[in-house]
Scaffold this active site. Structure first.
Site, short mmCIF file in Angstrom:
data_model
loop_
_atom_site.label_atom_id
_atom_site.label_comp_id
_atom_site.label_asym_id
_atom_site.label_seq_id
_atom_site.Cartn_x
_atom_site.Cartn_y
_atom_site.Cartn_z
N GLY A 267 -0.31 -34.55 3.06
CA GLY A 267 -1.48 -34.53 2.17
C GLY A 267 -1.55 -35.82 1.35
N HIS A 268 -0.42 -36.19 0.74
CA HIS A 268 -0.37 -37.45 -0.02
C HIS A 268 -0.64 -38.64 0.91
CE1 HIS A 268 2.60 -34.92 -2.44
NE2 HIS A 268 1.70 -35.21 -3.32
P1 AMP Z 1 0.63 -34.13 -6.66
O1 AMP Z 1 1.76 -34.98 -6.21
O2 AMP Z 1 0.77 -32.68 -6.35
O3 AMP Z 1 0.22 -34.41 -8.09
O4 AMP Z 1 -0.61 -34.59 -5.78
C1 AMP Z 1 -1.03 -35.95 -5.76
C2 AMP Z 1 -2.37 -36.02 -5.06
O5 AMP Z 1 -2.23 -35.52 -3.72
C3 AMP Z 1 -3.44 -35.15 -5.74
O6 AMP Z 1 -4.68 -35.86 -5.72
C4 AMP Z 1 -3.49 -33.94 -4.87
O7 AMP Z 1 -4.74 -33.28 -4.89
C5 AMP Z 1 -3.22 -34.54 -3.50
N1 AMP Z 1 -2.74 -33.52 -2.57
C6 AMP Z 1 -1.71 -32.65 -2.78
N2 AMP Z 1 -1.60 -31.80 -1.74
C7 AMP Z 1 -2.57 -32.14 -0.86
C8 AMP Z 1 -2.98 -31.63 0.41
N3 AMP Z 1 -2.36 -30.60 0.99
N4 AMP Z 1 -4.01 -32.22 1.03
C9 AMP Z 1 -4.66 -33.27 0.44
N5 AMP Z 1 -4.34 -33.79 -0.75
C10 AMP Z 1 -3.31 -33.23 -1.40
#
Ligand code: AMP
Length: 279
Positions: free
Chosen positions: A34-35
């Site tokens: 996702g990241h």
């Molecule tokens: P985090 O590390 O959880 O703060 O996420 C960092 C970025 O990655 C944020 O913009 C999240 O929305 C995005 N993100 C996290 N999980 C996913 C996913 N499964 N698909 C797409 N983007 C994601």
């Protein structure tokens, strides 16, 4: 890939690259596909991609969640090199917040409902860290996942409020083959919990496929019944809301942009997910 821990070093680098388009991907690490999809989107659009890894203490409302947030720095940096990220910025808490930040933003219902209601102060903490990053980096584009749908809306609003030039780009949710939305917190799930958690996206899909056939209340009750019937899962909320305002919808005709949002506790781990029903 260049790695910077200090703001001054990052800014020196940026000053040597003033003619380049800068894309920024803020993360809290424990990186997954996702990241990496956000890194790829930035690479396609920008000359330089900067990824931050910073577990932002001011956006956590549960100490236990903050303390147990997965930290996998070595594998994260390898993944970023493979994804052709140009810069990794990983500041300490003191570097980001040399003095305690006391700031209160006003976003209205989009930050008060669902995640806002269940995680008091969360979006204010997100706004504080994003404003700080934008002050340091001043990127042309910044990339956020629709996985955190309300966060994306809040960040777009923040940019208007602070008059930022940064364009906010939203990117689709990346899922495991089971349908489970990828999340750093999935690392904390046991194998059985992971299998159970795949039901979340199955049940959300059922709602999307049956919108209009049943009443909203029937579908929400059915979701809760099916999720809570699983020993590992407890629904925190399930809501169908307008995708722009986040206001809950009670009748299918009330909006033509409908998104279903949920948070489910899987043991100690809290997962969120959403799906667009119509847009
Ligand atoms: P985090 O590390 O959880 O703060 O996420 C960092 C970025 O990655 C944020 O913009 C999240 O929305 C995005 N993100 C996290 N999980 C996913 C996913 N499964 N698909 C797409 N983007 C994601």
């Amino acid at each position: 890939m260049q790695i910077f821990k200090y703001i001054q070093d990052l800014q020196d680098y940026l000053n040597q690259n003033t003619n380049k388009t800068i894309g920024f991907v803020p993360t809290m690490g424990a990186l997954h596909e996702g990241h990496l999809s956000l890194i790829e989107a930035s690479n396609r659009q920008c000359d330089i991609t900067i990824c931050s890894i910073f577990v932002n203490p001011v956006q956590f409302n549960r100490q236990n969640d903050f303390d147990n947030y997965p930290k996998t720095f070595t594998s994260d940096s390898k993944k970023l090199i493979t994804a052709k990220c140009d810069v990794l910025f990983c500041p300490s808490v003191n570097e980001m917040y040399p003095v305690k930040v006391e700031k209160y933003f006003e976003f209205g219902p989009m930050a008060e409902l669902m995640e806002g209601r269940h995680r008091p102060g969360h979006f204010n903490g997100v706004a504080i860290v994003i404003e700080r990053f934008f002050e340091i980096i001043d990127p042309d584009y910044a990339y956020f996942g629709e996985k955190d749908f309300q966060q994306l809306a809040v960040v777009k609003d923040l940019c208007k409020q602070i008059g930022s030039k940064t364009q906010i780009i939203g990117a689709p949710i990346i899922r495991e083959s089971s349908g489970l939305a990828m999340s750093s917190r999935n690392l904390r799930l046991s194998e059985d919990e992971k299998i159970a958690a795949a039901n979340i996206s199955e049940e959300l899909k059922y709602i999307c496929n049956n919108a209009g056939k049943y009443s909203i209340d029937e579908l929400l009750n059915n979701y809760k019944k099916n999720i809570d019937a699983n020993t590992y899962l407890v629904t925190e909320y399930i809501e169908i809301a307008d995708g722009n305002t986040m206001l809950p919808i009670r009748n299918w005709e009330d909006s033509n942009y409908l998104v279903v949002f949920t948070a489910v506790n899987v043991g100690e781990v809290r997962l969120i997910d959403n799906m667009t029903i119509i847009n």
